[in-house]
Design an enzyme around this catalytic site. Structure first.
Site, PDB file in Angstrom:
ATOM      1  N   LYS A  82       3.833  11.366   6.527  1.00 18.88           N
ATOM      2  CA  LYS A  82       3.028  11.244   7.745  1.00 18.88           C
ATOM      3  C   LYS A  82       3.628  12.016   8.919  1.00 18.88           C
ATOM      4  O   LYS A  82       3.399  13.207   9.067  1.00 18.88           O
ATOM      5  CB  LYS A  82       2.772   9.779   8.080  1.00 18.88           C
ATOM      6  N   PHE A  85       0.858  -1.177   0.000  1.00 18.89           N
ATOM      7  CA  PHE A  85       0.000   0.000   0.000  1.00 18.89           C
ATOM      8  C   PHE A  85       0.893   1.226   0.000  1.00 18.89           C
ATOM      9  O   PHE A  85       1.660   1.445   0.928  1.00 18.89           O
ATOM     10  CB  PHE A  85      -0.931   0.050   1.207  1.00 18.89           C
ATOM     11  N   ASP A 112       9.806   2.487   1.174  1.00 15.74           N
ATOM     12  CA  ASP A 112       8.664   3.326   1.515  1.00 15.74           C
ATOM     13  C   ASP A 112       8.497   3.284   3.033  1.00 15.74           C
ATOM     14  O   ASP A 112       7.940   2.350   3.587  1.00 15.74           O
ATOM     15  CB  ASP A 112       7.418   2.791   0.801  1.00 15.74           C
TER      16      ASP A 112
END
Length: 411
Positions: free
Chosen positions: A257, A143, A228
Site C-alpha cells: 500500500k 483479510f 501482515d
C-alpha cells in the site's frame, strides 16, 4: 442515487466494468494533499487514503518528481537484469525496518502469497515436515487479499463463496487470543500469519501485549511469526510499524500500500537469511516486481518517513481525531477504536448502517467507506493538519445530529 443518473463516467463503468465494487456515487478527477475534487468541481476531504495506500497525500511533489524523473530514464526491464534503483530501495527498506533481506512484489496480496510460499518451503527445508503437510495459523476476521489461496483461509463467507476448491493447509484461531494460538500449534505448523490491527475486519484491536505474547509463543514453539503490515505499516498507527508499539520484531514482515506512495503498486516480503534462502532462481518471481520505476518511488516514500515527522503527525492527529470522536454522544455510536490515523466508528445498525453514514458524510464533503456494514473507517493521509481533522470531526458530528436518537432507520 440521483448522482448516478445521467453521469456518463458512472454509466461507462456500470456498463463495462465488473460489478465487484459498490462505489459511492461520486466521480473523482483530481487530488492534492488530503483533498479530492469531483467532475463538478466539488471538493472533498479524503478520510480513506485508498485503504492507506495514499498515506503521503495525493500528488505529493517529491513522489511525483521521483516518478516522472525515473519514468524518463527507465521503468520496466524485469528482474532478468539488475537495475541501478532496486538495490538502493531494498537497502533503505531493510535498514529502516531492521529486517535483513527483502523480496519485492507489487500488490499486498502478492506479498502475502510470497510469505506463504516461503514459510511452507522453510518448514520442509529446516523443520523436516513431510512434503505437502505444512500448516499455517491465521486469525478469524483476517483479510490479506483476494487470491484463491488467501480467501481459502478467510472466515468471511462472501469472500469464499463460489471460489473453491481451496488448497487447505490453514488453521484459524480467534484474533487477540494468544492462548488459542499456543493450543493450535502442532508439529506441522510452520507459521502464524497475523495483522497487528485487523483493518478490513472492522479496525479490530487486540488486547495490550497480544503481539508480544505471540512473539514469545512462536519463538518457543519454533514457528515463524509473520506480520501482515500491508495496511498498518509505514507510519499509519503512529509508529513506523504497528509491531513497534510492543517492541516486537517478527520473523517475517509484509508491506505494501503506502510503499508505492499512492502512485504505484509496490509491496515487499521481508525476512532473515534462513527464510529467504529457500528461494532459488526460478522458484518465485514477478515481471513487474522490483522494477526501477517502483523502486525509485518506493525509496522516495521511505525517505519521506525517515525524519519521523509524518509518523509523529499520525500519532498526534490520530489522538486528536479519536478524542473528538469519543466526545460524541449518540446512541448510534457504539465504539471508536484503532490507533494513530487508523480509526473505526462502530455503529449500531438499528439506527443507521455504515453505508448510509458514509453517504451522508459525502454530502458533508468527506469521503470514506464502510467495512462490514457497521464500521466507518477514518484513515486520512498522514499529512493531514489539525484544521482538517477538525473539519472531519464537524462533518461526523453533523451526520450524527441528523440521525434521530429515538427511532431506527433503514438508511
Amino acid at each position: 442515487m440521483n448522482a448516478r443518473i445521467g453521469n456518463p463516467h458512472i454509466a461507462l463503468e456500470e456498463r463495462y466494468c465488473a460489478h465487484n465494487y459498490a462505489p459511492l456515487p461520486v466521480v473523482l478527477c483530481r487530488g492534492e494533499g488530503v483533498w479530492l475534487w469531483d467532475d463538478h468541481g466539488h471538493r472533498y476531504l479524503d478520510m480513506m487514503s485508498a485503504y492507506s495506500a495514499v498515506s503521503f497525500g495525493h500528488a505529493h511533489p517529491r513522489l511525483v518528481a521521483a516518478l516522472a524523473g525515473q519514468a524518463r530514464r527507465l521503468a520496466v526491464t524485469s528482474r532478468a537484469f539488475y537495475s541501478d534503483r532496486l538495490g538502493l530501495f531494498l537497502q533503505r527498506l531493510c535498514e529502516m525496518t531492521g529486517m535483513p533481506r527483502a523480496l519485492p512484489m507489487n500488490s499486498g496480496a502478492e506479498a502475502v502469497e510470497t510469505a506463504i510460499k516461503a514459510a511452507r518451503k522453510w518448514g520442509y527445508r529446516h523443520r523436516g515436515i513431510a512434503d505437502g503437510r505444512a500448516r499455517i495459523i491465521a486469525c478469524r476476521g483476517n483479510f490479506a487479499g483476494r487470491t484463491t489461496t488467501i480467501v481459502g483461509f478467510s472466515s468471511e463467507a462472501q469472500y469464499r463463496d463460489g471460489f473453491g476448491p481451496f488448497d487447505g493447509g490453514f488453521d484459524l484461531v480467534p484474533f487477540g487470543d494468544a492462548a488459542a494460538l499456543d493450543a493450535a500449534i502442532t508439529p506441522e505448523t510452520v507459521a502464524f500469519l497475523v495483522e497487528p490491527i485487523q483493518g478490513e475486519g472492522g479496525i479490530v484491536m487486540p488486547p495490550d501485549g497480544y503481539l508480544r505474547r505471540c512473539r514469545e509463543i512462536c519463538a518457543r514453539r519454533g514457528v515463524l511469526m509473520m506480520c501482515d503490515e500491508v495496511q498498518t505499516g509505514l507510519g499509519r498507527t503512529g509508529r513506523l510499524l504497528a509491531c513497534d508499539h510492543e517492541d516486537v520484531r517478527p520473523d517475517c514482515l509484509i508491506l505494501g500500500k503506502a510503499l508505492g506512495g499512492g502512485l504505484l503498486p509496490v509491496s515487499a516480503f521481508l525476512a532473515g537469511d534462513e527464510v529467504m534462502d529457500v528461494f532459488t532462481p526460478g522458484d518465485h518471481g514477478s515481471t513487474f516486481g522490483g522494477n526501477a520505476l517502483s523502486a525509485a518511488v518506493g525509496a522516495e516514500a521511505l525517505a519521506l518517513l525517515q525524519d519521523g515527522e509524518l509518523i509523529a503527525n499520525a500519532r498526534e492527529q490520530g489522538r486528536r481525531l479519536a478524542d473528538g470522536l469519543r466526545r460524541i454522544a449518540h446512541p448510534a455510536l457504539r465504539e471508536v477504536r484503532g490507533r494513530g490515523l487508523m480509526l473505526g466508528i462502530d455503529l449500531d445498525p438499528r439506527f443507521i448502517k455504515a453505508r448510509g453514514f458514509c453517504e451522508r458524510l459525502m454530502a458533508c464533503g468527506v469521503l470514506t467507506k464502510e467495512t462490514h456494514d457497521t464500521v466507518v473507517r477514518l484513515a486520512p493521509p498522514l499529512v493531514i493538519a489539525s484544521e482538517e481533522v477538525d473539519l472531519a470531526l464537524q462533518a461526523v458530528r453533523d451526520v450524527f445530529q441528523s440521525i434521530p436518537a429515538h427511532r431506527v432507520s433503514d438508511s
